[in-house]
Design a protein around this motif. Sequence first.
Motif: not given
Length: 381
Positions: A102-117
């Motif tokens: 869960r943390e890994s997937l959340e981190a993928i989304l966090w990193k993605l949307w922080r840069r490419v929302p």
Amino acid sequence: MLEHFRKCVEVQKEAEIVYLGGSITEGQGVEDKRLCWQGLLQSELERAWPHCVFKARNAGIGGTDSRFGAFRMERDVLGARPDLLFVEFAVNDYTRPADEIRESLEAILWKLWRRVPECDVVFVLTATGKMMEENTGRVPESVQVHREVARQFGLPWVNVGSGLFGKMQLQGLTLKDVLPDGVHPNRAGYRIYFEEVWEFLQKVLSEGKGKTDPAREPENSLEEYREEYSGGRMEKVRAYILGNRPGSVGENRYTDCQMVPAAQAALQGFVTEHIAMCGRYGSYVSSCRPGDGLEFVFQGDKIGLFYMISCDGGIMEWSLDGGAYEALPAWDAYARSFDRGSARMLAQDLEPGEHRLRIRVAQGRTEGSEGNFVRIGDFLV
């Protein structure tokens, strides 16, 4: 659903797609990677929308899970500024603890949307023979966690693993007919995976409000989330994440993880190779002389390696903060057939602060290896 990607296809007429995953995304199991589900999908998108330029990056690395996916977001995903990201890690996440997945997937989304929302995301849920055998009548835990995260953030998913095994039963096929080694599809298996994803995308992009088969819910998410998407839930979720409120996804242990080139270590006999590791991953440091070493000082609470497993791989010995040395082979039985990159966490949940990692080439080698080479591409911190 996938409104940004739809706009790219229909209005901007140009779309960047990144496929992030393991060996099933990479295309292991077929001799021509254009025949894996990712390659087939790209070809069909180009055929169906000839007016649109579809750019693609296959960021699949065999044997790696969503945790390493979070580490390599900057290198393998964000530079492309994708309009659509496919995430495929259910198979390689299968034996991992649910909270780490869960943390890994959340981190993928966090990193993605922080840069490419604006980027849209689809989870592709694969399966193996072992997963289905051990979970008769139940959803495998890794698949369930992927679906829970998708629900949490209003994301669509496509359960291609369930589709594959369903078609096996309908068509009287055996596991060998589609997954010869129980994991990697052959041409027929990849064709089914592709058909599952393509059916989903067609409904979204061509019909917009196309219907799904109620008998298949909740395997795929098109019908289940139409009301939530129409109500703007995606944008609310993204705003919540990007706001980094207390308790949000922005605070878990992988959201700030990164890959640091091994060449930044203090090398003691190792040399920097200015060529791509395995022909695709970037430069690395290497040595085949027992006793050669390196030292890497880092700040953080975890440390891992991205290194090469090869036919001439030796054994590296590593020590953290002056502790006892532990052995990590750079060879296994699969190396007889092909070299590959591998990610391995050495330590997690360390006390925050400065730490010192030492690595040396061991004297011996694993039986079957042709040499003592240690090749390290990156540190995972």
